[in-house]
Design a protein around this motif. Structure first.
Motif, PDB file in Angstrom:
ATOM      1  N   LYS A 235      29.436  65.158  31.472  1.00 36.87           N
ATOM      2  CA  LYS A 235      30.658  64.571  32.026  1.00 36.87           C
ATOM      3  C   LYS A 235      31.872  64.969  31.203  1.00 36.87           C
ATOM      4  N   PRO A 236      33.025  65.127  31.850  1.00 36.93           N
ATOM      5  CA  PRO A 236      34.270  65.222  31.085  1.00 36.93           C
ATOM      6  C   PRO A 236      34.527  63.885  30.402  1.00 36.93           C
ATOM      7  N   ALA A 237      35.239  63.919  29.279  1.00 38.70           N
ATOM      8  CA  ALA A 237      35.548  62.681  28.560  1.00 38.70           C
ATOM      9  C   ALA A 237      36.282  61.683  29.452  1.00 38.70           C
ATOM     10  N   ILE A 238      37.108  62.202  30.349  1.00 36.06           N
ATOM     11  CA  ILE A 238      37.910  61.331  31.213  1.00 36.06           C
ATOM     12  C   ILE A 238      37.021  60.500  32.144  1.00 36.06           C
ATOM     13  N   LEU A 239      35.861  61.051  32.524  1.00 36.59           N
ATOM     14  CA  LEU A 239      34.898  60.269  33.320  1.00 36.59           C
ATOM     15  C   LEU A 239      34.014  59.408  32.423  1.00 36.59           C
ATOM     16  N   TYR A 240      33.705  59.931  31.247  1.00 31.17           N
ATOM     17  CA  TYR A 240      32.799  59.241  30.331  1.00 31.17           C
ATOM     18  C   TYR A 240      33.452  57.999  29.742  1.00 31.17           C
ATOM     19  N   ASP A 241      34.704  58.124  29.337  1.00 34.08           N
ATOM     20  CA  ASP A 241      35.433  56.982  28.772  1.00 34.08           C
ATOM     21  C   ASP A 241      36.932  57.217  28.951  1.00 34.08           C
ATOM     22  N   LEU A 242      37.451  56.750  30.060  1.00 33.97           N
ATOM     23  CA  LEU A 242      38.852  56.999  30.415  1.00 33.97           C
ATOM     24  C   LEU A 242      39.821  56.430  29.383  1.00 33.97           C
ATOM     25  N   LYS A 243      39.440  55.325  28.753  1.00 31.59           N
ATOM     26  CA  LYS A 243      40.395  54.624  27.883  1.00 31.59           C
ATOM     27  C   LYS A 243      40.413  55.137  26.447  1.00 31.59           C
ATOM     28  N   CYS A 244      39.489  56.038  26.102  1.00 32.01           N
ATOM     29  CA  CYS A 244      39.478  56.514  24.713  1.00 32.01           C
ATOM     30  C   CYS A 244      40.712  57.371  24.441  1.00 32.01           C
ATOM     31  N   ALA A 245      41.043  57.505  23.163  1.00 31.40           N
ATOM     32  CA  ALA A 245      42.278  58.208  22.778  1.00 31.40           C
ATOM     33  C   ALA A 245      42.274  59.660  23.253  1.00 31.40           C
ATOM     34  N   GLY A 246      41.101  60.323  23.210  1.00 32.81           N
ATOM     35  CA  GLY A 246      41.021  61.718  23.643  1.00 32.81           C
ATOM     36  C   GLY A 246      41.309  61.881  25.120  1.00 32.81           C
ATOM     37  N   SER A 247      40.733  61.013  25.948  1.00 35.94           N
ATOM     38  CA  SER A 247      40.970  61.072  27.398  1.00 35.94           C
ATOM     39  C   SER A 247      42.436  60.852  27.720  1.00 35.94           C
ATOM     40  N   GLN A 248      43.030  59.862  27.075  1.00 38.40           N
ATOM     41  CA  GLN A 248      44.451  59.583  27.317  1.00 38.40           C
ATOM     42  C   GLN A 248      45.324  60.768  26.912  1.00 38.40           C
ATOM     43  N   ALA A 249      44.935  61.445  25.833  1.00 35.57           N
ATOM     44  CA  ALA A 249      45.695  62.622  25.390  1.00 35.57           C
ATOM     45  C   ALA A 249      45.607  63.741  26.423  1.00 35.57           C
ATOM     46  N   TYR A 250      44.431  63.961  27.000  1.00 35.02           N
ATOM     47  CA  TYR A 250      44.303  65.028  28.003  1.00 35.02           C
ATOM     48  C   TYR A 250      45.072  64.702  29.281  1.00 35.02           C
ATOM     49  N   LEU A 251      45.162  63.434  29.642  1.00 34.33           N
ATOM     50  CA  LEU A 251      46.010  63.050  30.784  1.00 34.33           C
ATOM     51  C   LEU A 251      47.476  63.361  30.485  1.00 34.33           C
ATOM     52  N   GLN A 252      47.904  63.090  29.256  1.00 32.43           N
ATOM     53  CA  GLN A 252      49.288  63.421  28.857  1.00 32.43           C
ATOM     54  C   GLN A 252      49.509  64.935  28.883  1.00 32.43           C
ATOM     55  N   LEU A 253      48.503  65.688  28.422  1.00 34.67           N
ATOM     56  CA  LEU A 253      48.618  67.144  28.421  1.00 34.67           C
ATOM     57  C   LEU A 253      48.761  67.678  29.847  1.00 34.67           C
ATOM     58  N   ALA A 254      47.972  67.135  30.772  1.00 34.06           N
ATOM     59  CA  ALA A 254      48.067  67.566  32.174  1.00 34.06           C
ATOM     60  C   ALA A 254      49.470  67.326  32.713  1.00 34.06           C
ATOM     61  N   SER A 255      50.034  66.189  32.364  1.00 30.98           N
ATOM     62  CA  SER A 255      51.401  65.878  32.791  1.00 30.98           C
ATOM     63  C   SER A 255      52.392  66.897  32.233  1.00 30.98           C
ATOM     64  N   GLU A 256      52.212  67.280  30.967  1.00 36.14           N
ATOM     65  CA  GLU A 256      53.088  68.286  30.354  1.00 36.14           C
ATOM     66  C   GLU A 256      52.945  69.653  31.019  1.00 36.14           C
ATOM     67  N   VAL A 257      51.694  70.029  31.338  1.00 39.84           N
ATOM     68  CA  VAL A 257      51.455  71.321  31.995  1.00 39.84           C
ATOM     69  C   VAL A 257      52.197  71.365  33.333  1.00 39.84           C
ATOM     70  N   ILE A 258      52.084  70.288  34.096  1.00 34.20           N
ATOM     71  CA  ILE A 258      52.747  70.246  35.408  1.00 34.20           C
ATOM     72  C   ILE A 258      54.263  70.267  35.257  1.00 34.20           C
ATOM     73  N   GLN A 259      54.782  69.534  34.280  1.00 32.42           N
ATOM     74  CA  GLN A 259      56.239  69.548  34.041  1.00 32.42           C
ATOM     75  C   GLN A 259      56.726  70.951  33.700  1.00 32.42           C
ATOM     76  N   ARG A 260      55.963  71.681  32.884  1.00 31.12           N
ATOM     77  CA  ARG A 260      56.343  73.053  32.522  1.00 31.12           C
ATOM     78  C   ARG A 260      56.323  73.955  33.755  1.00 31.12           C
TER      79      ARG A 260
END
Length: 263
Positions: free
Chosen positions: A231-256
């Motif tokens: 599983k991706p971390a986001i499915l395994y544990d959405l609330k962990c710090a790593g998952s939250q960081a990857y959600l932020q990264l996705a937002s940055e990629v889209i903004q760019r």
């Protein structure tokens, strides 16, 4: 009219920098916010395929078959447990690719040709998970890609490895893909308690400025555990710090990407 795919190679010649982890979790985060995403696993180890729960017995066609011209992208695609996320899996056959096509005049363009076919359209993002070396697979990825996203571990030799990678991108730009760009540098395995890690962040930001994402991917046990469950971390544990960081990264990629289109 449908917009063409945005193809991003996720590359670093150095192993153990969080490259595949970034590919899996960035793709999952992009899919979670409604993007249609395809990962092409170009690493013979197949960690991206395994990390998304694709059993080796179910990899009937792979990125090797696509690059050999024996299968189309749509024939090789496997759906994942993540809605909107598919993968072209990898097999150990990729180890023999250089021997098979190394003398062919179109050897660097195999992946670009496959991804330009009508059956490979329909994805807003295609992420190419490269092997941890500069070989024909990485050349194919950079030839096919619009941009390169570089995961960089917060450690002592990070800048040395980065300068080598930037030279590689320049070589590809000069020889086969003049439009190749650096999408961004993502700093991984960041430990806020480590003074050296903070120094690396400062050095990389000084060296590359706004090419470096604001998001820092922290060292995180839950992110490390997730692949063993397929599983991706986001499915395994959405609330962990790593998952939250990857959600932020996705937002940055889209903004760019939005800023690039507007420019």
């Amino acid at each position: 009219m449908q917009e063409p795919n945005r193809i991003i190679a996720i590359a670093n010649q150095k192993g153990g920098v969080g490259k595949t982890t970034t590919a899996i979790n960035l793709a999952t985060a992009l899919a979670a916010i409604g993007e249609h995403v395809l990962i092409v696993d170009l690493d013979p180890q197949g960690n991206a395929s395994t990390g998304l729960g694709i059993d080796r017995r179910n990899r009937h066609l792979s990125s090797f078959d696509v690059m050999m011209g024996n299968a189309s992208v749509s024939e090789a695609v496997v759906a994942t447990a993540v809605p909107n996320l598919s993968i072209v899996p990898s097999t150990m056959d990729l180890l023999g690719l250089e021997m098979e096509i190394g003398r062919e005049s179109d050897r660097a363009f195999r992946l670009r040709r496959a991804l330009s076919q009508p059956d490979a359209q329909g994805y807003s993002y295609v992420l190419l998970d490269c092997p941890p070396s500069f070989n024909l697979l990485t050349v194919n990825a950079m030839t096919a890609a619009h941009s390169v996203l570089v995961p960089l571990q917060c450690e002592f030799f990070a800048l040395e490895g980065l300068s080598q990678l930037l030279e590689t991108v320049d070589q590809v730009r000069q020889s086969v893909n003049p439009h190749l760009d650096i999408q961004g540098i993502v700093l991984t395995m960041f430990d806020a308690r480590n003074n050296l890690a903070q120094q690396v962040v400062n050095d990389v930001r000084t060296y590359l400025g706004d090419k470096v994402y604001h998001t820092l991917i922290p060292r995180n046990v839950r992110v490390s555990e997730a692949p063993s469950y397929g599983k991706p971390a986001i499915l395994y544990d959405l609330k962990c710090a790593g998952s939250q960081a990857y959600l932020q990264l996705a937002s940055e990629v889209i903004q760019r990407e939005r800023r690039r289109k507007a420019a």
